[in-house]
Design an enzyme around this catalytic site. Structure first.
Site, PDB file in Angstrom:
ATOM      1  N   ARG A 108     -25.316 -39.658   5.716  1.00 29.61           N
ATOM      2  CA  ARG A 108     -25.949 -38.577   6.493  1.00 29.61           C
ATOM      3  C   ARG A 108     -27.449 -38.676   6.346  1.00 29.61           C
ATOM      4  NH1 ARG A 108     -23.713 -32.675   5.638  1.00 29.61           N
ATOM      5  NH2 ARG A 108     -24.879 -32.872   3.714  1.00 29.61           N
ATOM      6  N   THR A 112     -31.749 -34.837   9.516  1.00 31.55           N
ATOM      7  CA  THR A 112     -31.027 -34.414  10.736  1.00 31.55           C
ATOM      8  C   THR A 112     -29.554 -34.126  10.458  1.00 31.55           C
ATOM      9  OG1 THR A 112     -30.377 -36.663  11.280  1.00 31.55           O
ATOM     10  CG2 THR A 112     -32.526 -35.924  12.102  1.00 31.55           C
ATOM     11  N   ASP A 204     -22.480 -33.115  -4.296  1.00 34.09           N
ATOM     12  CA  ASP A 204     -22.433 -34.376  -3.550  1.00 34.09           C
ATOM     13  C   ASP A 204     -21.278 -35.215  -4.071  1.00 34.09           C
ATOM     14  OD1 ASP A 204     -22.916 -37.222  -2.967  1.00 34.09           O
ATOM     15  OD2 ASP A 204     -24.765 -36.486  -2.055  1.00 34.09           O
ATOM     16  N   ASP A 207     -22.052 -38.847  -5.276  1.00 34.11           N
ATOM     17  CA  ASP A 207     -22.766 -38.892  -6.558  1.00 34.11           C
ATOM     18  C   ASP A 207     -21.831 -38.531  -7.712  1.00 34.11           C
ATOM     19  OD1 ASP A 207     -25.142 -39.706  -5.482  1.00 34.11           O
ATOM     20  OD2 ASP A 207     -25.992 -37.698  -5.346  1.00 34.11           O
TER      21      ASP A 207
HETATM   22  C1  PRP Z   1     -20.856 -37.170   2.400  1.00 35.28           C
HETATM   23  C2  PRP Z   1     -19.362 -37.084   2.450  1.00 35.28           C
HETATM   24  C3  PRP Z   1     -19.091 -37.267   3.918  1.00 35.28           C
HETATM   25  C4  PRP Z   1     -20.263 -36.594   4.554  1.00 35.28           C
HETATM   26  C5  PRP Z   1     -19.823 -35.252   5.045  1.00 35.28           C
HETATM   27  O1  PRP Z   1     -21.287 -38.476   2.443  1.00 35.28           O
HETATM   28  O2  PRP Z   1     -18.721 -38.030   1.662  1.00 35.28           O
HETATM   29  O3  PRP Z   1     -19.019 -38.624   4.325  1.00 35.28           O
HETATM   30  O4  PRP Z   1     -21.259 -36.433   3.537  1.00 35.28           O
HETATM   31  O5  PRP Z   1     -20.824 -34.626   5.735  1.00 35.28           O
HETATM   32  P1  PRP Z   1     -20.765 -34.320   7.295  1.00 35.28           P
HETATM   33  O6  PRP Z   1     -19.430 -33.737   7.583  1.00 35.28           O
HETATM   34  O7  PRP Z   1     -21.878 -33.342   7.488  1.00 35.28           O
HETATM   35  O8  PRP Z   1     -20.997 -35.609   8.038  1.00 35.28           O
HETATM   36  P2  PRP Z   1     -22.824 -38.901   2.271  1.00 35.28           P
HETATM   37  O9  PRP Z   1     -23.487 -38.959   3.603  1.00 35.28           O
HETATM   38  O10 PRP Z   1     -23.442 -38.018   1.239  1.00 35.28           O
HETATM   39  O11 PRP Z   1     -22.712 -40.393   1.794  1.00 35.28           O
HETATM   40  P3  PRP Z   1     -22.074 -40.997   0.464  1.00 35.28           P
HETATM   41  O12 PRP Z   1     -20.576 -40.871   0.576  1.00 35.28           O
HETATM   42  O13 PRP Z   1     -22.537 -42.407   0.515  1.00 35.28           O
HETATM   43  O14 PRP Z   1     -22.616 -40.243  -0.731  1.00 35.28           O
HETATM   44  N1  URA Z   2     -21.368 -34.105   1.481  1.00 32.19           N
HETATM   45  C1  URA Z   2     -21.079 -33.852   0.199  1.00 32.19           C
HETATM   46  O1  URA Z   2     -20.870 -34.770  -0.596  1.00 32.19           O
HETATM   47  N2  URA Z   2     -21.031 -32.570  -0.188  1.00 32.19           N
HETATM   48  C2  URA Z   2     -21.243 -31.549   0.660  1.00 32.19           C
HETATM   49  O2  URA Z   2     -21.180 -30.383   0.239  1.00 32.19           O
HETATM   50  C3  URA Z   2     -21.537 -31.842   1.989  1.00 32.19           C
HETATM   51  C4  URA Z   2     -21.594 -33.139   2.382  1.00 32.19           C
END
Ligand code: PRP
Ligand code: URA
Length: 213
Positions: A108, A112, A204, A207
């Protein structure tokens, strides 16, 4: 069922609720967090696999030959949304050891909140597979919608989406964008905050699974 929509299942099993509460605790460390996510994947997966087709085959028991049910029908594909979706793969593979695994890389944009693609590799004959797209978090819904768009563009048809926690905002968006997709949610949380994090949520997910930050 969610608002009368039979394609959406919000889990109500006490084991799932209990394990999600453990994930929410900020003192739950990486090792334990990862193990619990895997257990939850198995529990939600158990529900999501309820409608797997079965067929009868002849099996010789110690006493007689009997017609016995075994899993039949489509082959399966598990497709985690990187990174955090990886945490759910091991649990699902325990239920479906012969499933193939595809990967969709999305992150993400921090300003944005729009999903940005960086990788996509899916198993062959994706159009003939029962597909399980997995991600612990459904927040704005942008990542799940984009991932399912990619899969449909590549021919995927029988698509299920599994997540541990969803925000109502993201769930509504996903249903509107992909009404044909069956959605399995461990818990429906309250809302998104101004940074599009789920409340109460677990922070997160990527993380916490990988011990980064
Ligand atoms: C997180 C999560 C989803 C996304 C959800 O990933 O694992 O993929 O956010 O958010 P959304 O519904 O608003 O799209 P992130 O973008 O943090 O990436 P990561 O898994 O690499 O930490
Ligand atoms: N992605 C995450 O990992 N946690 C949230 O709460 C939203 C998006």
């Amino acid at each position: 069922m969610y608002n009368g929509n039979e394609n959406v299942m919000i889990c109500d099993h006490p084991l799932i609720k209990h394990k999600i509460s453990m994930l929410r605790n900020k003192n739950t460390g990486t090792n334990e967090f990862r193990a619990i996510v895997e257990e939850i994947a198995m529990l939600i997966g158990y529900e999501a696999l309820r409608d797997l087709e079965i067929e009868e085959v002849e099996i010789e028991t110690p006493l007689e030959v009997a017609k016995c049910p075994v899993i039949a029908g489509k082959k399966q594909a598990i497709v985690p949304i990187l990174r955090a979706g990886l945490g759910l793969v091991g649990g699902l593979l325990k239920l479906m050891p012969t499933a193939k695994v595809g990967h969709i890389g999305l992150y993400r944009d921090e300003e944005t909140f729009e999903p940005q693609e960086y990788y996509c590799k899916l198993p062959s004959a994706i159009d003939q597979r029962k597909i399980f797209v997995v991600d612990p978090m459904l927040a704005t819904g942008g990542s799940a919608i984009a991932a399912i768009d990619f899969i449909k563009q590549r021919g995927g048809k029988d698509i299920n989406f599994l997540c541990v926690i969803a925000a109502p905002e993201g769930l509504e968006k996903l249903i509107a964008a992909h009404p044909d997709v069956k959605i399995y949610v461990g818990n429906l949380d309250r809302e998104l905050n101004e940074k599009a994090y789920i409340l109460p949520g677990l922070g997160d997910a990527g993380d916490r699974i990988f011990g980064t930050k």
